[in-house]
Design an enzyme around this catalytic site. Structure first.
Site, mmCIF file in Angstrom:
data_model
loop_
_atom_site.group_PDB
_atom_site.id
_atom_site.type_symbol
_atom_site.label_atom_id
_atom_site.label_comp_id
_atom_site.label_asym_id
_atom_site.label_seq_id
_atom_site.Cartn_x
_atom_site.Cartn_y
_atom_site.Cartn_z
ATOM 1 N N SER A 200 -24.832 -9.138 -25.473
ATOM 2 C CA SER A 200 -24.167 -8.083 -26.249
ATOM 3 C C SER A 200 -23.307 -8.649 -27.362
ATOM 4 C CB SER A 200 -23.281 -7.267 -25.317
ATOM 5 O OG SER A 200 -22.132 -8.031 -24.978
ATOM 6 N N GLY A 201 -23.074 -9.960 -27.313
ATOM 7 C CA GLY A 201 -22.178 -10.549 -28.307
ATOM 8 C C GLY A 201 -20.784 -10.748 -27.742
ATOM 9 N N GLY A 202 -20.494 -10.114 -26.622
ATOM 10 C CA GLY A 202 -19.192 -10.263 -25.993
ATOM 11 C C GLY A 202 -19.126 -11.551 -25.186
ATOM 12 N N LYS B 18 -11.407 -11.600 -15.785
ATOM 13 C CA LYS B 18 -11.667 -11.826 -17.212
ATOM 14 C C LYS B 18 -11.030 -13.119 -17.735
ATOM 15 C CE LYS B 18 -13.199 -9.992 -21.140
ATOM 16 N NZ LYS B 18 -14.480 -9.288 -21.301
ATOM 17 N N ASP C 225 -18.519 -12.069 -21.983
ATOM 18 C CA ASP C 225 -19.136 -12.088 -20.644
ATOM 19 C C ASP C 225 -20.624 -12.412 -20.713
ATOM 20 O OD1 ASP C 225 -16.625 -11.181 -20.071
ATOM 21 O OD2 ASP C 225 -17.224 -9.156 -19.508
ATOM 22 N N SER C 226 -21.355 -11.653 -21.526
ATOM 23 C CA SER C 226 -22.801 -11.886 -21.539
ATOM 24 C C SER C 226 -23.131 -13.232 -22.189
ATOM 25 C CB SER C 226 -23.543 -10.734 -22.225
ATOM 26 O OG SER C 226 -23.256 -10.692 -23.596
ATOM 27 N N THR C 227 -22.285 -13.671 -23.115
ATOM 28 C CA THR C 227 -22.548 -14.980 -23.740
ATOM 29 C C THR C 227 -22.357 -16.102 -22.711
ATOM 30 O OG1 THR C 227 -21.688 -14.044 -25.788
ATOM 31 C CG2 THR C 227 -22.017 -16.409 -25.745
ATOM 32 N N GLU D 285 4.108 -11.002 -6.235
ATOM 33 C CA GLU D 285 3.012 -11.139 -7.201
ATOM 34 C C GLU D 285 3.349 -10.538 -8.567
ATOM 35 O OE1 GLU D 285 3.241 -9.108 -4.721
ATOM 36 O OE2 GLU D 285 2.040 -7.291 -4.887
ATOM 37 N N GLY E 170 0.834 -1.198 0.000
ATOM 38 C CA GLY E 170 0.000 0.000 0.000
ATOM 39 C C GLY E 170 0.860 1.235 0.000
ATOM 40 N N CYS F 150 5.232 -6.143 1.561
ATOM 41 C CA CYS F 150 5.548 -4.716 1.539
ATOM 42 C C CYS F 150 4.879 -3.969 2.704
ATOM 43 C CB CYS F 150 5.174 -4.126 0.182
ATOM 44 S SG CYS F 150 5.877 -2.505 -0.067
ATOM 45 N N TYR F 151 3.866 -3.138 2.456
ATOM 46 C CA TYR F 151 3.195 -2.453 3.561
ATOM 47 C C TYR F 151 2.679 -3.477 4.569
ATOM 48 C CZ TYR F 151 0.126 0.683 6.117
ATOM 49 O OH TYR F 151 -0.473 1.406 7.117
ATOM 50 N N HIS G 147 7.655 -7.521 -3.869
ATOM 51 C CA HIS G 147 6.336 -7.922 -4.387
ATOM 52 C C HIS G 147 6.432 -9.241 -5.158
ATOM 53 C CE1 HIS G 147 3.896 -4.330 -3.496
ATOM 54 N NE2 HIS G 147 5.076 -3.726 -3.502
#
Ligand code: XMP
Length: 517
Positions: A224-226, A373, A228-230, A172, A54, A81-82, A170
């Site tokens: 929407s065709g994308g 995603k 996610d919605s599919t 990650e 942070g 870290c923090y 870090h």
């Protein structure tokens, strides 16, 4: 019970990366703001806890604190870290305040054996990535130093008995060469977790939970065709069959063939209950004469809600009542963002369908709200969607309206659509489509001079925009091969009537955005 890592967010830019690395290792993780209490964490039943980095200085009066009770839960803890400094301060170590930040790579020496270093070659330094101001001077009682760098005597520390570990760097971040191994050692060697976060178990759970939640009710979903919605639509269809009603709205600013392709695929392969609403004229009429991009967005957003709402009423009238609305909200939309003064509790509304739930007075169902995603894409593959949908580039809700810079007319949309089809085709054929985040054409609101045969032309300019990115927050222009750019340019100028010049956008985000409007 499945393994769960709770990540406490102290506001680092890379906290989401911790969550993604943990999940890539096969363990479910979730991010909570740093004001969470030990009691609240206990209720989450974590199998391990990670304290993020942070921007604050632990010594500042309003710096976010660590609830000491967290360390009495008996759950293994890793401070980064923090998080390491907060651990040191809370448990009675001492810190050194620094005015300057150490930022960038450093060589880390493993000064003592530890399960955290399992499988690593401790005889050589490890390249790590640092970003910190303060440092730990003396570790708290019970802790020993397990690593250092040229500038830091205490770059890593551990209390093996209580299973509390901390690193100043870090792990990650990809630039920390052994970072992934170190995180996995914490998860598996130290906390003894099971890698049980798989997309097939996720799908099974979502199907079960959806059936329980919805009962014999009906759900409506905007496609929407994308990807996610599919994925939402296919998952819900698998869960409740024909009681899912999908609506695809052609708003007149879609890419060539975009709507038909997805809709036909879903109808053929999944027998979805799907209404295709052709509302092009309604949208284009409202966009007439509008040049301001924000107004374009508002018009398209509002009109979409109106059309969708009308459709929902029709469907309700047919099948009793539709009380559920499905949305493709993802995890990054849900995480509360924190400033180092505490959570600002900003929950972003989903870009594409923002405003729908409030207007429609429906109960929400968001099956992807736990996923990043890349995980949605894994689910897409798991449930059998083809690569052409799974790897589809993000496409903005306002569509081509914000890629026709200036006024949106049917004629200008037509030019852009043709140019964009060539870009999509060439990206796919060359194999670059999968390598970049987004690639598209933009129609500029100016004409320039050219020569064709013996005559002068005065025609439109197309800009090509292709970017690399991981989350669209930052982006870099894609270094496409010159031959590919040349082929796109030549084809657009030869094949699209009205265009005599093509330019390539070589700006990164920030300061430029991905879209031109
Ligand atoms: P910018 O242009 O802000 O874009 O760098 C970041 C990402 O968001 C997409 N984008 C939108 N998506 N509605 C959307 O659904 C919008 O109004 C919108 N504006 C930008 C853009 O395509 C990129 O992926």
């Amino acid at each position: 019970m499945p393994s769960k890592v709770v990540i406490i967010d102290y506001g680092s830019q890379v906290t989401q990366l911790i969550a993604r690395r943990v999940r890539e290792a096969g363990v479910y993780s979730e991010i909570h703001p740093c004001v969470i209490t030990a009691e609240q964490v206990r209720a989450l039943e974590p199998s391990a806890i990670i304290l993020s980095g942070g921007p604050a200085s632990v010594g500042e009066p309003d710096a976010p604190a660590l609830d000491k009770g967290l360390l009495d839960l008996g759950t293994p803890v890793l401070g980064i870290c923090y998080g390491m400094q907060a651990l040191a301060l809370t448990l009675g170590g001492t810190l050194e305040q620094s005015r300057t930040r150490e930022y960038g790579p450093a060589d880390f020496t493993f000064t003592a054996a530890s399960p955290l270093w399992d499988g690593l070659d401790r005889s050589r330094p490890s390249r790590v990535w640092m970003s910190h101001g303060d440092t730990v001077k003396t570790p708290p009682p019970g802790f020993s130093v397990i690593g250092s760098t040229a500038t830091l005597d205490v770059a890593a520390m551990a209390d093996e008995n209580r299973r509390i570990y901390a690193v100043q760097f870090h792990p990650e971040v990809h630039h920390s060469e052994d970072g992934d191994r170190i995180l996995r050692n914490f998860l598996f060697r130290i906390a003894g977790l099971t890698p049980d976060w798989t997309m097939s178990s996720f799908v099974e759970r979502v199907l079960r939970e959806t059936r329980e939640k919805v009962g014999d009710g009906h759900v409506i979903c905007a496609l929407s065709g994308g990807v996610d919605s599919t994925v939402v639509a296919v998952l819900l269809h698998k869960a409740i069959g024909k009681r899912l009603h999908c609506v695809f709205v052609d708003n007149g600013v879609l890419r060539a063939g975009e709507g038909e392709e997805v809709v036909n695929y879903l109808r053929e392969h999944f027998d979805l209950n799907l209404t295709f609403v052709r509302a092009q004229d309604r949208f284009l009429k409202l966009l007439e004469g509008v040049e301001d991009p924000e107004r374009k967005r508002k018009i398209i957003g509002h009109t979409f809600i109106e059309v969708f709402d009308e459709e929902a009423r029709n469907i309700s009238a047919e099948c009793g009542k539709v009380e559920w609305l499905a949305q493709g909200t993802l995890y990054p939309d849900v995480i509360e963002s924190v400033s180092h003064k505490g959570p600002s509790a900003v929950i972003k509304s989903h870009h594409n369908v923002g405003g729908l739930p409030e207007k429609m007075n429906m109960k929400l169902i968001e099956p992807l709200r736990e996923l990043f995603k890349d995980e949605v894409r894994k689910v897409a593959t798991e449930i059998g969607l083809p690569d052409s949908i799974t790897w589809r580039h993000p496409f903005p809700g306002p569509g081509l309206a914000i890629r026709v810079v200036g006024e949106v007319t049917a004629a200008r949309l037509d030019i852009l659509r043709q140019a964009d089809s060539i870009v999509q085709e060439e990206l796919r054929e060359s194999g670059w489509y999968r390598k970049i985040w987004q690639g598209f054409a933009v129609l500029l609101p100016l004409k320039t001079v050219g020569v064709m045969g013996d005559g002068r032309t005065y025609e439109h300019v197309i800009a090509l925009r292709c970017v690399d990115s991981v989350d669209a927050m930052t982006a870099d222009w894609a270094r496409l091969p010159a031959e590919l750019l040349e082929r796109m340019s030549r084809r657009i100028i030869n094949e699209v009537k009205g265009v005599n010049r093509v330019v390539y956008d070589i700006s990164s985000k920030p300061p430029s955005t991905i879209e031109w409007e």
